[in-house]
Design a protein around this motif. Structure first.
Motif, short mmCIF file in Angstrom:
data_model
loop_
_atom_site.label_atom_id
_atom_site.label_comp_id
_atom_site.label_asym_id
_atom_site.label_seq_id
_atom_site.Cartn_x
_atom_site.Cartn_y
_atom_site.Cartn_z
N VAL A 119 26.70 20.36 43.52
CA VAL A 119 25.75 19.26 43.33
C VAL A 119 24.96 19.03 44.61
O VAL A 119 25.36 19.45 45.70
N PRO A 120 23.80 18.36 44.51
CA PRO A 120 23.06 18.00 45.73
C PRO A 120 23.91 17.13 46.65
O PRO A 120 24.89 16.52 46.21
N TYR A 121 23.52 17.05 47.91
CA TYR A 121 24.32 16.30 48.88
C TYR A 121 24.43 14.84 48.47
O TYR A 121 23.45 14.19 48.09
N GLY A 122 25.64 14.35 48.55
CA GLY A 122 25.92 12.95 48.29
C GLY A 122 27.23 12.58 48.95
O GLY A 122 27.92 13.43 49.51
N LYS A 123 27.58 11.31 48.89
CA LYS A 123 28.80 10.83 49.52
C LYS A 123 29.59 9.94 48.58
O LYS A 123 29.01 9.29 47.69
N THR A 124 30.88 9.88 48.78
CA THR A 124 31.71 8.91 48.09
C THR A 124 31.44 7.53 48.70
O THR A 124 30.72 7.40 49.70
N GLU A 126 33.25 5.95 50.52
CA GLU A 126 33.79 5.92 51.88
C GLU A 126 33.00 6.82 52.83
O GLU A 126 33.37 6.95 54.00
N GLY A 127 31.95 7.48 52.35
CA GLY A 127 31.12 8.30 53.19
C GLY A 127 31.57 9.74 53.33
O GLY A 127 31.14 10.44 54.24
N ILE A 128 32.42 10.20 52.41
CA ILE A 128 32.90 11.58 52.43
C ILE A 128 32.00 12.42 51.53
O ILE A 128 31.63 11.98 50.44
N GLU A 129 31.64 13.62 51.99
CA GLU A 129 30.82 14.52 51.17
C GLU A 129 31.36 14.56 49.76
O GLU A 129 32.56 14.68 49.54
N LEU A 130 30.48 14.47 48.77
CA LEU A 130 30.87 14.15 47.41
C LEU A 130 31.81 15.17 46.77
O LEU A 130 32.76 14.80 46.08
N PHE A 181 29.37 18.37 56.73
CA PHE A 181 28.17 19.20 56.96
C PHE A 181 27.12 18.47 57.79
O PHE A 181 25.95 18.39 57.42
N GLY A 182 27.60 17.94 58.94
CA GLY A 182 26.65 17.25 59.82
C GLY A 182 25.96 16.10 59.13
O GLY A 182 24.77 15.88 59.33
N ASP A 183 26.74 15.35 58.32
CA ASP A 183 26.19 14.24 57.55
C ASP A 183 25.04 14.70 56.66
O ASP A 183 24.05 13.99 56.45
N GLY A 184 25.18 15.93 56.15
CA GLY A 184 24.19 16.47 55.24
C GLY A 184 23.16 17.37 55.87
O GLY A 184 22.43 18.08 55.17
N GLN A 185 23.09 17.36 57.21
CA GLN A 185 22.05 18.14 57.90
C GLN A 185 22.22 19.64 57.67
O GLN A 185 21.23 20.38 57.60
N TYR A 186 23.47 20.08 57.55
CA TYR A 186 23.75 21.52 57.38
C TYR A 186 24.30 21.82 56.00
O TYR A 186 24.97 22.82 55.79
N TYR A 187 24.00 20.97 55.06
CA TYR A 187 24.65 21.06 53.74
C TYR A 187 24.20 22.28 52.95
O TYR A 187 23.01 22.61 52.89
N ASN A 188 25.19 22.94 52.38
CA ASN A 188 24.94 23.99 51.40
C ASN A 188 25.86 23.69 50.21
O ASN A 188 27.08 23.60 50.38
N ARG A 189 25.28 23.53 49.04
CA ARG A 189 26.06 23.09 47.89
C ARG A 189 27.18 24.06 47.53
O ARG A 189 28.24 23.63 47.04
N TRP A 190 26.97 25.36 47.77
CA TRP A 190 28.00 26.35 47.41
C TRP A 190 29.11 26.39 48.44
O TRP A 190 30.29 26.54 48.08
N PHE A 191 28.79 26.26 49.72
CA PHE A 191 29.84 26.20 50.73
C PHE A 191 30.68 24.94 50.53
O PHE A 191 31.90 24.96 50.72
N ALA A 192 30.02 23.84 50.17
CA ALA A 192 30.75 22.60 49.93
C ALA A 192 31.68 22.72 48.73
O ALA A 192 32.82 22.23 48.76
#
Length: 327
Positions: A119-124, A126-130, A181-192
């Motif tokens: 999925v696209p970058y998002g957070k729970t 509590e601020g954890i990558e979704l 992922f650097g608070d989304g800066q380096y986010y890749n949906r597949w690596f996540a």
């Protein structure tokens, strides 16, 4: 080894496990419409479990599944549980509800199946990558909070915890220093996604190491690529092309198109195998499964079977939920 394989269906596995299913209490997360968790619930219902607890963020969507179970197995009790894995406060509320079930002193099988994929970058909340927060951290917290319903102090009554992972774990190890992922800066949906699926496997390993003496068997599984579920319905051509590019760079040809898809009935097979088959024993506790078989260690990534990383993940998860679980 079992005689099951890629084309085996959930019904075929369940027919060999009927005695093990009968009379059991099973809690399943994520049995949304067109999901493998829902197919698993329908498959085992005809073999007479005493209760199936269906946990979902939106329980109103589960009414067709409840109706289906009642139509085919009217004697099976179904119970709905509101569980939002992207909110630790709501996870705690759900766990409190489960722990208050006076008519359910013991849960025989917990299947942690709810999840997100690429999925696209998002957070729970509590601020954890979704994906990491939902697929792993949420299940980590929920499982540990209801552990009293699963363990047996004398080890005589067994239970199973099944964590639904994926061969997607091959895409990434757990990024212990940068799971966001650097608070989304380096986010890749597949690596996540890969990180979260590796975490599912390591969580099973850590649970097995801690709770085997209390009667808990915990395994993880890859159900196969299923073309008809809702897990990937949001993905477009560019998203799949992105996966193909990553696969080429990592030397993972199995992710570069040409997937061999399973039906939902085939996808549910390893769920049933993991939850009930007699070949899952103390000796195979903590293992990773695919095609209703126990996968040889050499056939999945080293970072998903490393005991040091399993312990590191456990400690990280405790920090992220603000609670220590000592067993």
């Amino acid at each position: 080894m079992s005689a099951f394989g890629f084309e085996t269906t959930g019904q075929e596995v369940a027919s060999t496990c009927s005695d093990a299913i009968r009379g059991k209490v099973i809690l399943i997360t994520g049995p949304s419409p067109s999901s493998l968790a829902a197919e698993f619930a329908r498959t085992i219902a005809v073999h007479g479990p005493s209760m199936i607890i269906l946990a979902s963020r939106d329980t109103s969507k589960l009414k067709p599944l409840v109706t289906s179970i009642k139509d085919t197995a009217p004697e099976v009790v179904t119970r709905l549980l509101t569980l939002d894995l992207a909110s630790q406060d709501k996870i705690r509320e759900a766990a409190k509800e489960v722990n208050a079930y006076e008519d359910v002193p013991h849960i025989d099988v917990l299947v942690n199946s709810a999840g997100l994929m690429a999925v696209p970058y998002g957070k729970t909340e509590e601020g954890i990558e979704l994906q990491f927060g939902t697929n792993h951290v949420g299940h980590f917290l929920f499982t540990n909070l209801i552990i009293g319903k699963l363990i047996s102090e004398d080890g005589r009554r067994t239970s199973r915890v099944v964590n639904v992972s994926s061969n997607g774990h091959e895409l990434s190890r757990v990024r212990f220093e940068d799971w966001n992922f650097g608070d989304g800066q380096y986010y890749n949906r597949w690596f996540a996604y890969g990180q979260s699926k590796t975490a599912n496997i390591l969580f099973s390993q850590a649970l097995a190491a801690r709770l085997a003496k209390m009667g808990v068997i915990s395994v993880s599984l890859h159900p196969g690529a299923i073309g008809s579920t809702n897990l990937s319905s949001h993905l477009g051509k560019e998203d799949w092309e992105g996966l193909g590019e990553i696969a080429c760079n990592l030397g993972l040809p199995q992710f570069n198109g040409g997937f061999r898809f399973k039906t939902e009935e085939q996808g549910a097979a390893t769920y049933v195998f993991a939850a009930f088959h007699e070949s899952i024993t103390d000796e195979t506790n903590g293992r990773y499964l695919e095609n209703s078989q126990i996968v040889d260690f050499k056939n999945y990534k080293c970072w998903a079977r490393d005991s040091v990383e399993a312990e590191e993940l456990w400690k990280l998860s405790e920090r992220l939920v603000g609670q220590v679980f000592k067993y």
